[in-house]
Design a protein around this motif. Structure first.
Motif, mmCIF file in Angstrom:
data_model
loop_
_atom_site.group_PDB
_atom_site.id
_atom_site.type_symbol
_atom_site.label_atom_id
_atom_site.label_comp_id
_atom_site.label_asym_id
_atom_site.label_seq_id
_atom_site.Cartn_x
_atom_site.Cartn_y
_atom_site.Cartn_z
ATOM 1 N N LYS A 45 92.601 35.151 91.953
ATOM 2 C CA LYS A 45 91.914 35.623 91.938
ATOM 3 C C LYS A 45 91.859 36.426 90.683
ATOM 4 N N ASN A 60 86.591 32.347 97.599
ATOM 5 C CA ASN A 60 87.546 32.964 98.824
ATOM 6 C C ASN A 60 88.544 31.569 97.558
ATOM 7 N N GLY A 72 83.789 28.631 98.923
ATOM 8 C CA GLY A 72 82.577 29.500 98.627
ATOM 9 C C GLY A 72 81.663 28.921 97.969
#
Length: 103
Positions: A45, A60, A72
């Protein structure tokens, strides 16, 4: 840059403390493996947040036993590929499952 890494590490620690009991109680994986996976997810992330070509908010990331699953939406095939490349470059990632949908 160091502040960002410190904040990400703190976030990962809070996440691990809050959810470790649930993962271990379900016998999904050991505490150590869960912490490793949480760290990998946080690092992926962070890479997305640092990269201007990938939308960190639209993708995600979940990790189980070193396998990263991306889901996603992406705006293009280039963004989808970039997300997979960034995820695979993170230390500890064994494989990447790219389930991102291009809209």
């Amino acid at each position: 840059m160091k502040l960002t890494h410190a904040l990400l590490a703190a976030s990962a620690a809070v996440l691990v403390i809050q959810t470790t009991g649930c993962a271990v109680a379900r016998d999904q994986q050991s505490v150590g493996a869960y912490i490793d996976d949480a760290t990998i997810t946080t690092r992926v992330k962070a890479k997305f947040a640092e990269d201007k070509t990938v939308s960190a908010m639209a993708i995600n990331v979940e990790t189980l036993n070193g396998t990263v699953q991306l889901s996603g939406f992406a705006k293009s095939n280039a963004e989808k590929s970039a997300a997979a490349q960034l995820a695979s470059s993170v230390s500890g990632v064994k494989s990447v499952r790219n389930d991102i949908v291009v809209r």
